[in-house]
Motif scaffolding. Structure first.
Motif, PDB file in Angstrom:
ATOM      1  N   ALA A  21      22.340  36.639   1.073  1.00  0.00           N
ATOM      2  CA  ALA A  21      22.922  35.544   1.430  1.00  0.00           C
ATOM      3  C   ALA A  21      24.674  35.325   1.354  1.00  0.00           C
ATOM      4  N   ILE A  22      25.572  35.622   0.559  1.00  0.00           N
ATOM      5  CA  ILE A  22      26.975  35.663   0.740  1.00  0.00           C
ATOM      6  C   ILE A  22      27.362  37.064   2.589  1.00  0.00           C
ATOM      7  N   VAL A  23      27.516  37.957   1.993  1.00  0.00           N
ATOM      8  CA  VAL A  23      26.902  39.386   3.119  1.00  0.00           C
ATOM      9  C   VAL A  23      26.510  38.512   4.344  1.00  0.00           C
ATOM     10  N   ALA A  24      25.241  38.083   4.383  1.00  0.00           N
ATOM     11  CA  ALA A  24      24.979  37.628   5.767  1.00  0.00           C
ATOM     12  C   ALA A  24      26.047  36.390   5.536  1.00  0.00           C
ATOM     13  N   TRP A  25      26.227  35.512   5.375  1.00  0.00           N
ATOM     14  CA  TRP A  25      27.300  34.496   5.623  1.00  0.00           C
ATOM     15  C   TRP A  25      28.736  35.588   6.869  1.00  0.00           C
ATOM     16  N   VAL A  26      29.392  35.998   6.024  1.00  0.00           N
ATOM     17  CA  VAL A  26      30.170  37.212   5.661  1.00  0.00           C
ATOM     18  C   VAL A  26      30.048  37.479   7.747  1.00  0.00           C
ATOM     19  N   THR A  27      29.132  38.091   7.306  1.00  0.00           N
ATOM     20  CA  THR A  27      28.568  38.884   9.061  1.00  0.00           C
ATOM     21  C   THR A  27      28.105  37.486   9.687  1.00  0.00           C
ATOM     22  N   ILE A  28      27.672  37.115   9.127  1.00  0.00           N
ATOM     23  CA  ILE A  28      27.507  35.977  10.771  1.00  0.00           C
ATOM     24  C   ILE A  28      29.027  35.217  11.507  1.00  0.00           C
ATOM     25  N   VAL A  29      29.856  35.155  10.105  1.00  0.00           N
ATOM     26  CA  VAL A  29      31.782  35.067  10.858  1.00  0.00           C
ATOM     27  C   VAL A  29      32.150  36.352  11.527  1.00  0.00           C
ATOM     28  N   LYS A  30      31.461  37.199  10.824  1.00  0.00           N
ATOM     29  CA  LYS A  30      32.571  38.396  11.788  1.00  0.00           C
ATOM     30  C   LYS A  30      31.896  38.396  12.914  1.00  0.00           C
ATOM     31  N   TRP A  31      30.309  38.956  13.288  1.00  0.00           N
ATOM     32  CA  TRP A  31      30.522  38.493  14.365  1.00  0.00           C
ATOM     33  C   TRP A  31      30.092  36.986  15.465  1.00  0.00           C
ATOM     34  N   ARG A  32      30.404  36.225  14.976  1.00  0.00           N
ATOM     35  CA  ARG A  32      30.646  34.782  16.048  1.00  0.00           C
ATOM     36  C   ARG A  32      31.846  34.621  16.072  1.00  0.00           C
ATOM     37  N   TYR A  33      33.463  34.933  15.407  1.00  0.00           N
ATOM     38  CA  TYR A  33      34.328  34.987  15.836  1.00  0.00           C
ATOM     39  C   TYR A  33      34.970  36.424  15.813  1.00  0.00           C
ATOM     40  N   ASP A  34      34.725  37.643  16.401  1.00  0.00           N
ATOM     41  CA  ASP A  34      34.819  38.815  16.692  1.00  0.00           C
ATOM     42  C   ASP A  34      36.165  39.807  15.501  1.00  0.00           C
ATOM     43  N   LEU A  35      35.910  39.030  14.208  1.00  0.00           N
ATOM     44  CA  LEU A  35      36.710  39.621  12.993  1.00  0.00           C
ATOM     45  C   LEU A  35      36.360  40.585  12.527  1.00  0.00           C
ATOM     46  N   GLY A  36      37.332  41.335  11.453  1.00  0.00           N
ATOM     47  CA  GLY A  36      36.152  42.330  10.402  1.00  0.00           C
ATOM     48  C   GLY A  36      36.145  42.051   9.392  1.00  0.00           C
ATOM     49  N   TRP A  37      35.891  42.729   8.293  1.00  0.00           N
ATOM     50  CA  TRP A  37      34.738  42.365   7.259  1.00  0.00           C
ATOM     51  C   TRP A  37      35.681  41.216   6.621  1.00  0.00           C
TER      52      TRP A  37
END
Length: 124
Positions: free
Chosen positions: A71-87
């Motif tokens: 769940a936490i990896v998915a959360w960070v992945t969604i933020v990464k995708w939506r804001y075009d940021l790095g990990w």
């Protein structure tokens, strides 16, 4: 003849109100986190991101043994995708959003509004 009393609000209405307020609080915390880390200002984008992240969290946390990690990896992945940021910056958004959510929820608790959470922000 006595006047008719208004019907009491149903559990569904209360639940929808708590959901909406929790989503708005989560969106505000996420926006604060992205503002600190990525200097973005679009609140609507933050609310939609919080909703998507909350859905992913709800689905993946139910997985036995590894649910929290997934769940936490998915959360960070969604933020990464939506804001075009790095990990690393996406993780920073999560930490800043969590801190903002804790402050907002504590303030709401002081005002007597303790039945909400920060939907879309892990750990709140």
């Amino acid at each position: 003849m006595p006047p008719f009393a208004q019907p009491a609000p149903t559990g569904l209405e209360d639940g929808l109100l708590a959901f909406a307020v929790s989503l708005l609080v989560g969106g505000a915390a996420l926006q604060a986190g992205t503002y600190v880390v990525a200097e973005t200002r679009d609140y609507g984008h933050a609310v939609l991101t919080a909703l998507l992240a909350a859905l992913a969290w709800a689905v993946l946390e139910a997985v036995p043994l590894l649910g929290g990690l997934l769940a936490i990896v998915a959360w960070v992945t969604i933020v990464k995708w939506r804001y075009d940021l790095g990990w690393l910056r996406s993780t920073g958004v999560g930490v800043a959003a969590w801190a903002a959510a804790v402050v907002v929820l504590a303030a709401l608790e002081l005002l007597g509004i303790g039945s909400v959470s920060a939907l879309g922000v892990p750990g709140t």
